[in-house]
Design a protein around this motif. Structure first.
Motif, PDB file in Angstrom:
ATOM      1  N   PRO A 122       0.816  -1.222   0.000  1.00 55.96           N
ATOM      2  CA  PRO A 122       0.000   0.000   0.000  1.00 55.96           C
ATOM      3  C   PRO A 122       0.847   1.268   0.000  1.00 55.96           C
ATOM      4  CG  PRO A 122      -0.035  -1.060   2.148  1.00 55.96           C
ATOM      5  CD  PRO A 122       0.661  -2.003   1.221  1.00 55.96           C
ATOM      6  N   VAL A 123       2.154   1.139   0.256  1.00 62.07           N
ATOM      7  CA  VAL A 123       3.065   2.283   0.143  1.00 62.07           C
ATOM      8  C   VAL A 123       4.087   1.920  -0.926  1.00 62.07           C
ATOM      9  CG1 VAL A 123       4.689   3.791   1.330  1.00 62.07           C
ATOM     10  CG2 VAL A 123       2.742   2.846   2.572  1.00 62.07           C
ATOM     11  N   ASN A 124       4.016   2.568  -2.035  1.00 56.77           N
ATOM     12  CA  ASN A 124       4.843   2.204  -3.183  1.00 56.77           C
ATOM     13  C   ASN A 124       6.331   2.198  -2.837  1.00 56.77           C
ATOM     14  OD1 ASN A 124       2.647   1.892  -4.864  1.00 56.77           O
ATOM     15  ND2 ASN A 124       2.671   4.039  -5.537  1.00 56.77           N
ATOM     16  N   GLY A 125       7.021   1.110  -3.224  1.00 51.29           N
ATOM     17  CA  GLY A 125       8.451   1.016  -3.047  1.00 51.29           C
ATOM     18  C   GLY A 125       8.894   0.624  -1.656  1.00 51.29           C
ATOM     19  N   LYS A 126       7.975   0.355  -0.734  1.00 52.96           N
ATOM     20  CA  LYS A 126       8.343  -0.002   0.630  1.00 52.96           C
ATOM     21  C   LYS A 126       7.822  -1.399   0.954  1.00 52.96           C
ATOM     22  CE  LYS A 126      10.299   3.942   1.505  1.00 52.96           C
ATOM     23  NZ  LYS A 126      11.755   4.043   1.730  1.00 52.96           N
ATOM     24  N   SER A 127       8.579  -2.109   1.782  1.00 55.89           N
ATOM     25  CA  SER A 127       8.194  -3.483   2.126  1.00 55.89           C
ATOM     26  C   SER A 127       7.221  -3.491   3.295  1.00 55.89           C
ATOM     27  CB  SER A 127       9.442  -4.307   2.470  1.00 55.89           C
ATOM     28  OG  SER A 127      10.304  -4.381   1.366  1.00 55.89           O
TER      29      SER A 127
END
Length: 400
Positions: A271-276
Motif C-alpha cells: 500500500p506504500v509504493n516502493g516499501k516493504s
C-alpha cells in the motif's frame, strides 16, 4: 406509498412518527455498576450475606469503618448507649442443642444473636439462641431477626415462643439497617479503606429491597413511556426498524466487498509504493456469527514494516473503517449524533489483532475521523479513499 417488496412505508411519515422519541428514560440514563455478588453467582446466598455482615460488624476488621455498622444496628434496635469498646464476632456459633446462630456479637454488656434470613422462612428455636448466648457470654442476651422483607409477625410466630418482641427479640429490616449505616458513613469514610466502602455499597445494592424496587419502578416507567409514545404509530416504528436493518445489511455487504478487494490488492502490491509493508492480519469485528442487527462491524487491516531500522522492528499498525452505528470497542465509543448514515469512519492505532500492543495507543487524532468518501459513492471511490487514508497513516507513522 407501500413498497410491495418489503412492506416498508415510504410515505414520508417516519419523521413525525419518531420525532417524539427524544427523551432518555430515567433508568436508561443510570450507570450500571459491576457488582461482585452478582458476578460471582451468589446474589441471594444467605451464608455469603452473613459473612459479609459479620465482617462489617467487627470493629477490629481491616475495613477501617470501625464500629459504624455495629452502631447502625444498635441504633436500629434503640440501644445506642451500649458499650462497644470490646467486641467479639462469631459466625455459625453452635448451641448445646446443635442449633447454629448465623452471627453472634459479644459486647461488654450485651450479647446479640442474629438470625439472618434472605429468602427462606423463619423456622428456628430463637429462645435457644438467646439462652445459649446469655450463658456463653455471662451477660444479657437478645435475638435479632434480620431480613429484607416485612414478612414476619414475630409477636405470634412459633419461633418466637418464650421471647418478647422489643425486649429480648427484635425485628430488623435490611433497609432500616442500611439507612442508619449510610447516614453514618460520612463521618467514618475518611479513615476507611476505599475498597471496603465500595464493597459495602455493592452489598447494599445487592441486598436492599428498596434499591431493587427503585430499579423495577424505573423499568416500569420505561415501558409506560415507550407504550405512550408509540401509541397509534406502532406500524411506522416497525417499518423504521425493518428499513434500518435493510440498511445495515446492505452497508455491511458493500464494505465487506471493498475490504476483500483491498486485501487482494495489497497482497500483491504494497500500500506504500516502493516499501516493504506487509499484511500482518485482517479481520471483521465482531464476527458475522456474533453481531446483533444494530451492531457495527469493523473492517480492519494490520500492516508491518519490514526492515524498518533500529527501534521499530516488528511494530504493527492497524487501520479500520466502519459506518455510523453506535459501538464501543473497549477503548473508544462512537458518537452517532456526529456524522450521518452516509458517513464512513476511519481510525488507526499501534498494534494489531492478537498482538501485545493495544488499540488504546492511538494514531489518528481525533481517534474517529470521517473518511473522504460517502457510503453512496461507488466501491471504487470508497476503495480509493481508504487507500489514501491508509497510505497517509503509514507514511506519517514510519516516516517514509
Amino acid at each position: 406509498m407501500i413498497n410491495e417488496m418489503n412492506g416498508i412505508d415510504e410515505s414520508g411519515t417516519w419523521h413525525d412518527a419518531i420525532a417524539g422519541f427524544t427523551e432518555v428514560p430515567a433508568s436508561s440514563a443510570e450507570a450500571t455498576h459491576p457488582n461482585i455478588f452478582r458476578i460471582a453467582g451468589f446474589p441471594r446466598r444467605e451464608t455469603v450475606s452473613s459473612n459479609v455482615l459479620a465482617y462489617f460488624f467487627d470493629p477490629a476488621e481491616n475495613h477501617g469503618l470501625k464500629d459504624m455498622m455495629l452502631k447502625a444496628l444498635l441504633r436500629t434496635i434503640h440501644k445506642e448507649d451500649m458499650d462497644v469498646s470490646d467486641v467479639s464476632v462469631y459466625t455459625e456459633a453452635s448451641t448445646d442443642k446443635n442449633n447454629r446462630i448465623d452471627i453472634l456479637l459479644d459486647l461488654p454488656e450485651l450479647s446479640i444473636a442474629i438470625e439472618n434470613k434472605v429468602d427462606s422462612g423463619l423456622n428456628n428455636d430463637l429462645a435457644d439462641y438467646r439462652s445459649w448466648a446469655k450463658e456463653h457470654s455471662g451477660n444479657e442476651a437478645i435475638v435479632v431477626v434480620l431480613h429484607p422483607f416485612d414478612n414476619f409477625d414475630l409477636a405470634d410466630h412459633p419461633s418466637a415462643q418464650g421471647l418478647v418482641v422489643e425486649q429480648d427479640l427484635f425485628d430488623v429490616l435490611y433497609d432500616n439497617l442500611f439507612r442508619n449505616a449510610l447516614g453514618m458513613l460520612g463521618e467514618y469514610s475518611l479513615d476507611a479503606d476505599s475498597r471496603a466502602v465500595d464493597l459495602l455499597q455493592q452489598f447494599i445494592d445487592n441486598y436492599s429491597p428498596e434499591r431493587k424496587q427503585k430499579k423495577m419502578d424505573n423499568t416500569s416507567t420505561d415501558i409506560t413511556q415507550f407504550v405512550s409514545q408509540a401509541n397509534g404509530i406502532e406500524q411506522q416504528l416497525v417499518n423504521v426498524r425493518q428499513s434500518f436493518e435493510t440498511y445495515t445489511k446492505a452497508v455491511r455487504s458493500k464494505l465487506q466487498t471493498i475490504h476483500k478487494d483491498l486485501i487482494s490488492q495489497w497482497t500483491e502490491e504494497s500500500p506504500v509504493n516502493g516499501k516493504s509493508v506487509t499484511l500482518a492480519d485482517n479481520w471483521e469485528w465482531p464476527t458475522p456469527k456474533r453481531h446483533k442487527p444494530f451492531d457495527n462491524l469493523y473492517y480492519a487491516q494490520s500492516f508491518k514494516l519490514e526492515n524498518p531500522g533500529s527501534g521499530d522492528m516488528g511494530r504493527v499498525i492497524t487501520c479500520e473503517f466502519f459506518f455510523n452505528i453506535e459501538f464501543n470497542d473497549g477503548y473508544v465509543s462512537s458518537d452517532p449524533e456526529y456524522g450521518s448514515f452516509n458517513t464512513i469512519w476511519y481510525k488507526a492505532y499501534w498494534g494489531g489483532h492478537g498482538t501485545k500492543q493495544k488499540p488504546k495507543v492511538r494514531i489518528t487524532k481525533p481517534y474517529n475521523q470521517i473518511l473522504d468518501a460517502k457510503l453512496e459513492d461507488s466501491n471504487e471511490d470508497i476503495k480509493n479513499a481508504v487507500e489514501a487514508a491508509v497510505e497517509r497513516t503509514l507514511k506519517t507513522c514510519w516516516n517514509i
